[in-house]
Design a protein around this motif. Structure first.
Motif, PDB file in Angstrom:
ATOM      1  N   HIS A 156       0.857  -1.192   0.000  1.00 28.91           N
ATOM      2  CA  HIS A 156       0.000   0.000   0.000  1.00 28.91           C
ATOM      3  C   HIS A 156       0.897   1.247   0.000  1.00 28.91           C
ATOM      4  O   HIS A 156       1.459   1.599   1.042  1.00 28.91           O
ATOM      5  CB  HIS A 156      -0.913   0.013   1.223  1.00 28.91           C
ATOM      6  N   PRO A 157       1.039   1.905  -1.132  1.00 29.31           N
ATOM      7  CA  PRO A 157       1.941   3.051  -1.204  1.00 29.31           C
ATOM      8  C   PRO A 157       1.322   4.344  -0.661  1.00 29.31           C
ATOM      9  O   PRO A 157       0.104   4.505  -0.650  1.00 29.31           O
ATOM     10  CB  PRO A 157       2.212   3.181  -2.709  1.00 29.31           C
ATOM     11  N   GLY A 158       2.187   5.251  -0.239  1.00 28.19           N
ATOM     12  CA  GLY A 158       1.766   6.596   0.125  1.00 28.19           C
ATOM     13  C   GLY A 158       1.144   6.700   1.506  1.00 28.19           C
ATOM     14  O   GLY A 158       0.931   5.706   2.202  1.00 28.19           O
ATOM     15  N   THR A 179      -4.162   2.733   5.715  1.00 28.28           N
ATOM     16  CA  THR A 179      -4.865   1.472   5.441  1.00 28.28           C
ATOM     17  C   THR A 179      -4.203   0.312   6.175  1.00 28.28           C
ATOM     18  O   THR A 179      -4.876  -0.526   6.788  1.00 28.28           O
ATOM     19  CB  THR A 179      -4.874   1.192   3.928  1.00 28.28           C
ATOM     20  N   THR A 180      -2.889   0.276   6.121  1.00 24.24           N
ATOM     21  CA  THR A 180      -2.137  -0.796   6.778  1.00 24.24           C
ATOM     22  C   THR A 180      -2.301  -0.737   8.286  1.00 24.24           C
ATOM     23  O   THR A 180      -2.511  -1.762   8.948  1.00 24.24           O
ATOM     24  CB  THR A 180      -0.644  -0.679   6.401  1.00 24.24           C
ATOM     25  N   LEU A 181      -2.220   0.467   8.839  1.00 22.19           N
ATOM     26  CA  LEU A 181      -2.365   0.629  10.292  1.00 22.19           C
ATOM     27  C   LEU A 181      -3.708   0.101  10.782  1.00 22.19           C
ATOM     28  O   LEU A 181      -3.775  -0.699  11.725  1.00 22.19           O
ATOM     29  CB  LEU A 181      -2.222   2.113  10.652  1.00 22.19           C
ATOM     30  N   TRP A 182      -4.799   0.522  10.133  1.00 22.17           N
ATOM     31  CA  TRP A 182      -6.125   0.132  10.599  1.00 22.17           C
ATOM     32  C   TRP A 182      -6.433  -1.336  10.340  1.00 22.17           C
ATOM     33  O   TRP A 182      -7.272  -1.934  11.017  1.00 22.17           O
ATOM     34  CB  TRP A 182      -7.193   1.033   9.976  1.00 22.17           C
ATOM     35  N   ASP A 183      -5.736  -1.944   9.393  1.00 22.67           N
ATOM     36  CA  ASP A 183      -5.945  -3.379   9.145  1.00 22.67           C
ATOM     37  C   ASP A 183      -5.534  -4.215  10.350  1.00 22.67           C
ATOM     38  O   ASP A 183      -6.029  -5.339  10.525  1.00 22.67           O
ATOM     39  CB  ASP A 183      -5.155  -3.821   7.910  1.00 22.67           C
ATOM     40  N   CYS A 208       2.360  -6.706   9.560  1.00 22.30           N
ATOM     41  CA  CYS A 208       2.364  -5.478   8.768  1.00 22.30           C
ATOM     42  C   CYS A 208       3.585  -4.652   9.116  1.00 22.30           C
ATOM     43  O   CYS A 208       4.032  -4.626  10.267  1.00 22.30           O
ATOM     44  CB  CYS A 208       1.074  -4.669   8.954  1.00 22.30           C
ATOM     45  N   LEU A 209       4.115  -3.994   8.111  1.00 17.88           N
ATOM     46  CA  LEU A 209       5.270  -3.116   8.270  1.00 17.88           C
ATOM     47  C   LEU A 209       4.888  -1.723   7.793  1.00 17.88           C
ATOM     48  O   LEU A 209       4.256  -1.575   6.742  1.00 17.88           O
ATOM     49  CB  LEU A 209       6.454  -3.639   7.451  1.00 17.88           C
ATOM     50  N   ILE A 210       5.254  -0.716   8.563  1.00 19.24           N
ATOM     51  CA  ILE A 210       4.983   0.672   8.202  1.00 19.24           C
ATOM     52  C   ILE A 210       6.313   1.407   8.097  1.00 19.24           C
ATOM     53  O   ILE A 210       7.086   1.446   9.062  1.00 19.24           O
ATOM     54  CB  ILE A 210       4.065   1.352   9.236  1.00 19.24           C
ATOM     55  N   SER A 211       6.551   1.972   6.927  1.00 19.13           N
ATOM     56  CA  SER A 211       7.834   2.614   6.660  1.00 19.13           C
ATOM     57  C   SER A 211       7.887   4.026   7.228  1.00 19.13           C
ATOM     58  O   SER A 211       6.909   4.536   7.790  1.00 19.13           O
ATOM     59  CB  SER A 211       8.074   2.670   5.147  1.00 19.13           C
ATOM     60  N   SER A 212       9.013   4.670   7.039  1.00 18.57           N
ATOM     61  CA  SER A 212       9.143   6.087   7.358  1.00 18.57           C
ATOM     62  C   SER A 212       8.372   6.901   6.324  1.00 18.57           C
ATOM     63  O   SER A 212       7.989   6.393   5.260  1.00 18.57           O
ATOM     64  CB  SER A 212      10.621   6.504   7.326  1.00 18.57           C
ATOM     65  N   ALA A 213       8.147   8.181   6.604  1.00 18.31           N
ATOM     66  CA  ALA A 213       7.469   9.063   5.647  1.00 18.31           C
ATOM     67  C   ALA A 213       8.309   9.229   4.384  1.00 18.31           C
ATOM     68  O   ALA A 213       7.774   9.488   3.307  1.00 18.31           O
ATOM     69  CB  ALA A 213       7.192  10.423   6.284  1.00 18.31           C
ATOM     70  N   ARG A 214       9.606   9.057   4.508  1.00 22.78           N
ATOM     71  CA  ARG A 214      10.480   9.218   3.329  1.00 22.78           C
ATOM     72  C   ARG A 214      10.206   8.133   2.295  1.00 22.78           C
ATOM     73  O   ARG A 214      10.047   8.417   1.112  1.00 22.78           O
ATOM     74  CB  ARG A 214      11.953   9.179   3.759  1.00 22.78           C
ATOM     75  N   LEU A 265       3.017  -2.355   4.258  1.00 26.75           N
ATOM     76  CA  LEU A 265       3.128  -3.690   3.667  1.00 26.75           C
ATOM     77  C   LEU A 265       2.455  -4.688   4.601  1.00 26.75           C
ATOM     78  O   LEU A 265       2.733  -4.701   5.799  1.00 26.75           O
ATOM     79  CB  LEU A 265       4.603  -4.056   3.473  1.00 26.75           C
ATOM     80  N   ILE A 266       1.556  -5.500   4.044  1.00 20.03           N
ATOM     81  CA  ILE A 266       0.869  -6.530   4.834  1.00 20.03           C
ATOM     82  C   ILE A 266       1.225  -7.896   4.260  1.00 20.03           C
ATOM     83  O   ILE A 266       1.004  -8.156   3.074  1.00 20.03           O
ATOM     84  CB  ILE A 266      -0.656  -6.338   4.814  1.00 20.03           C
ATOM     85  N   ILE A 267       1.800  -8.747   5.087  1.00 19.26           N
ATOM     86  CA  ILE A 267       2.144 -10.116   4.690  1.00 19.26           C
ATOM     87  C   ILE A 267       1.186 -11.053   5.410  1.00 19.26           C
ATOM     88  O   ILE A 267       1.187 -11.141   6.644  1.00 19.26           O
ATOM     89  CB  ILE A 267       3.600 -10.453   5.047  1.00 19.26           C
ATOM     90  N   ASP A 268       0.368 -11.735   4.646  1.00 15.42           N
ATOM     91  CA  ASP A 268      -0.641 -12.644   5.195  1.00 15.42           C
ATOM     92  C   ASP A 268      -0.124 -14.068   5.040  1.00 15.42           C
ATOM     93  O   ASP A 268      -0.270 -14.691   3.991  1.00 15.42           O
ATOM     94  CB  ASP A 268      -1.962 -12.437   4.443  1.00 15.42           C
ATOM     95  N   SER A 269       0.509 -14.567   6.076  1.00 14.92           N
ATOM     96  CA  SER A 269       1.107 -15.898   6.040  1.00 14.92           C
ATOM     97  C   SER A 269       1.173 -16.437   7.464  1.00 14.92           C
ATOM     98  O   SER A 269       1.815 -15.830   8.329  1.00 14.92           O
ATOM     99  CB  SER A 269       2.520 -15.837   5.443  1.00 14.92           C
ATOM    100  N   ALA A 270       0.525 -17.557   7.721  1.00 11.66           N
ATOM    101  CA  ALA A 270       0.507 -18.122   9.071  1.00 11.66           C
ATOM    102  C   ALA A 270       1.913 -18.474   9.543  1.00 11.66           C
ATOM    103  O   ALA A 270       2.266 -18.213  10.702  1.00 11.66           O
ATOM    104  CB  ALA A 270      -0.391 -19.363   9.086  1.00 11.66           C
ATOM    105  N   GLU A 271       2.735 -19.037   8.655  1.00 11.30           N
ATOM    106  CA  GLU A 271       4.087 -19.434   9.048  1.00 11.30           C
ATOM    107  C   GLU A 271       4.948 -18.216   9.344  1.00 11.30           C
ATOM    108  O   GLU A 271       5.696 -18.193  10.333  1.00 11.30           O
ATOM    109  CB  GLU A 271       4.721 -20.280   7.941  1.00 11.30           C
TER     110      GLU A 271
END
Length: 268
Positions: free
Chosen positions: A122-124, A130-134, A220-226, A231-237
């Motif tokens: 999810h860019p921008g 979107t990622t945060l609220w997921d 989920c990973l949330i990058s810096s503003a730069r 990024l959401i990785i949906d994987s049980a393992e």
């Protein structure tokens, strides 16, 4: 002037295209008849379309439910008025938006059933939100998280984070969070029984410069503003692996109530 063969070809083309959005058979005949007549009684529309009145009335009711025609009563007579054809585009747009809203859930279900991991980028700034609220969608009663405070204050920002944290607490979802003193910019969001939050600080040799949440079968990973992405990785393992890594770091981290923790540097 358009000749009969060309006109017939256009009508066949319209019928085929309307059929793709579910307007077929008697629905198609009645809709085109209503468009052509502008406004007419149910009896007149049915006769023009070559359909029995009872069949026409049921089909027209379906067209009304779709917003394509409306009924107008004049005394004892009921008239059918076709809506402006642009309503078809609005109808398609509404369906597209609805599908976009449910698509993440459907894809998640699909990948769970097929055993395949699913990665969503999810860019921008909107992607970060979107990622945060997921992270509230996993169904867990406890979220594991590492928060890079300096980056979060830039994007999505303090106001959005406060809304998120309040909603999380309202749902009774606990947040078990690790932060780095080096990345903190203000002494906020401490451990709180009332706000369902337990905070620890990572050892000084480990600087957590990226925000990460582990919830359900997702990470989920949330990058810096730069770099500005979520990024959401949906994987049980993968989620199980990250949860184990988090728990190991948690055991080495210091509760925020420990007096040995230095005050965060408030300067940039």
């Amino acid at each position: 002037m358009v000749g009969l063969p060309a006109l017939w070809g256009m009508m066949v083309d319209i019928e085929a295209k309307l059929a793709r959005i579910g307007i077929t058979g008697s629905l198609y005949k009645l809709y085109l008849t209503a468009v052509g007549l502008g406004g007419a009684s149910v009896t007149a529309v049915a006769a023009k379309a070559g359909l029995p009145r009872t069949t026409a009335h049921d089909a027209l009711a379906k067209l009304e439910a779709e917003g394509l025609v409306r009924f107008v009563d004049h005394g004892k007579r009921r008239f059918v008025v076709a809506q402006e054809p642009g309503i078809l585009l609005e109808r398609l747009e509404a369906r597209r938006q609805m599908l976009e809203d449910v698509m993440p859930v459907l894809r998640s279900m699909y990948h769970h059933e097929s055993g395949q991991p699913n990665v969503r980028f999810h860019p921008g700034p909107e992607g970060i939100r979107t990622t945060l609220w997921d992270t509230l969608s996993g169904g867990d009663q406890v979220l594991r998280a590492t928060l890079s405070m300096r980056e979060l204050m830039a994007e999505p920002g303090l106001e959005e984070m406060e809304r998120y944290l309040q909603e999380r607490a309202r749902r009774g979802i606990w947040l078990r969070v690790i932060r780095s003193v080096e990345r903190d910019i203000a002494p906020i969001w401490p451990s709180s029984q009332e706000l369902c939050r337990e905070l620890r600080y990572a050892p000084h040799e480990h600087t957590l410069s990226m925000t990460c949440f582990i919830y359900g079968n997702k990470v989920c990973l949330i990058s810096s503003a730069r770099e500005s992405y979520g990024l959401i990785i949906d994987s049980a393992e993968f989620a199980a692996f990250q949860a184990s890594m988090f728990d190991a770091m948690w055991s080495l981290s210091t509760p925020d109530s420990d007096p040995a923790i230095p005050t965060p540097d408030t300067e940039d």
